[in-house]
Design an enzyme around this catalytic site. Structure first.
Site, mmCIF file in Angstrom:
data_model
loop_
_atom_site.group_PDB
_atom_site.id
_atom_site.type_symbol
_atom_site.label_atom_id
_atom_site.label_comp_id
_atom_site.label_asym_id
_atom_site.label_seq_id
_atom_site.Cartn_x
_atom_site.Cartn_y
_atom_site.Cartn_z
ATOM 1 N N GLY A 1 36.318 42.519 37.162
ATOM 2 C CA GLY A 1 37.670 41.997 37.347
ATOM 3 C C GLY A 1 38.212 42.340 38.723
ATOM 4 O O GLY A 1 37.492 42.330 39.712
ATOM 5 N N SER A 2 39.486 42.679 38.765
ATOM 6 C CA SER A 2 40.193 42.819 40.049
ATOM 7 C C SER A 2 39.643 43.887 40.978
ATOM 8 O O SER A 2 39.815 43.785 42.187
ATOM 9 C CB SER A 2 41.678 43.055 39.807
ATOM 10 O OG SER A 2 42.279 41.879 39.300
ATOM 11 N N THR A 3 38.977 44.908 40.467
ATOM 12 C CA THR A 3 38.420 45.915 41.373
ATOM 13 C C THR A 3 37.380 45.298 42.308
ATOM 14 O O THR A 3 37.181 45.774 43.426
ATOM 15 C CB THR A 3 37.790 47.090 40.605
ATOM 16 O OG1 THR A 3 36.771 46.590 39.732
ATOM 17 C CG2 THR A 3 38.845 47.838 39.799
ATOM 18 N N LYS B 1 37.666 42.604 43.860
ATOM 19 C CA LYS B 1 38.364 41.952 44.975
ATOM 20 C C LYS B 1 38.248 42.763 46.258
ATOM 21 O O LYS B 1 38.313 42.208 47.351
ATOM 22 C CB LYS B 1 39.831 41.723 44.615
ATOM 23 C CG LYS B 1 40.012 40.720 43.485
ATOM 24 C CD LYS B 1 41.468 40.646 43.037
ATOM 25 C CE LYS B 1 41.634 39.655 41.884
ATOM 26 N NZ LYS B 1 43.011 39.612 41.376
#
Length: 195
Positions: free
Chosen positions: A5-7, A9
């Site tokens: 997920g966002s990590t 990014k």
């Protein structure tokens, strides 16, 4: 392995900035989604972030900014960075049972897959692989090889075995990119989605 997920990014931004396909001055408009290959992919903020620059996109963790970043790099170049970050192989940590990340075969990645990979979906990594890769982003741009045991000692403190050997680091991103990423990531925790 898990879908980061966002990590993830962090790695998308570092790769796109390092490659030069994105800069902190790029501007974006997030309406709350992007249509890629005829499929609507939502930003986590369904109302959208509006008009933002790259730094604001990182700060607010805007999925649209990271989709655009991944698409601008293309599968081959983005996968090259992910390989250099060590996510497509084992880190070599001194413990049993380690595996590598799972990625769609490069020749099978569709544009919609690439967009989702940009914000950490449609990919699976290991926690230790992710920590090692993120360390490279912020430590000046060179790889970090994790380890748990430096040496084995007996009950008197005498060294029995030197387990850990230092491996040569590999440059993944430029030092200037690492400096920029440190600034952007500080913004995430001081003003942004990580506050």
């Amino acid at each position: 392995v898990y879908e980061p997920g966002s990590t993830f990014k962090i790695l998308t931004a570092a790769s796109a900035l390092d490659m030069g396909v994105m800069s902190t001055s790029n501007r974006f408009y997030c309406s709350g989604s992007r249509v890629v290959d005829g499929k609507k992919i939502r930003c986590w903020k369904t109302k959208g972030h509006g008009s933002i620059d790259y730094g604001q996109g990182v700060e607010s963790s805007c999925n649209c900014v990271f989709m655009d970043s991944a698409l601008a790099m293309g599968t081959e170049k983005f996968y090259d960075y992910l390989q250099d970050f060590g996510l497509k192989s084992k880190t070599g940590i001194d413990m049993t049972g380690e595996t590598s990340g799972l990625f769609i075969a490069e020749n099978l990645v569709k544009t919609v897959d690439l967009a989702r990979i940009g914000f950490g979906q449609a990919v699976a990594v290991t926690p230790i692989g992710m920590m090692s890769a993120c360390s490279a982003v912020v430590n000046g741009g060179t790889t970090v090889y994790p380890h748990l045991v430096k040496q084995v000692v007996d009950d008197k403190g005498n060294s029995i075995d030197e387990v850990y050997t230092i491996r040569e680091s590999k440059r993944v991103i430029k030092e200037s990119t690492s400096n920029t990423m440190r600034d952007l990531l500080e913004r995430v925790v001081s003003n942004g989605s990580g506050k």
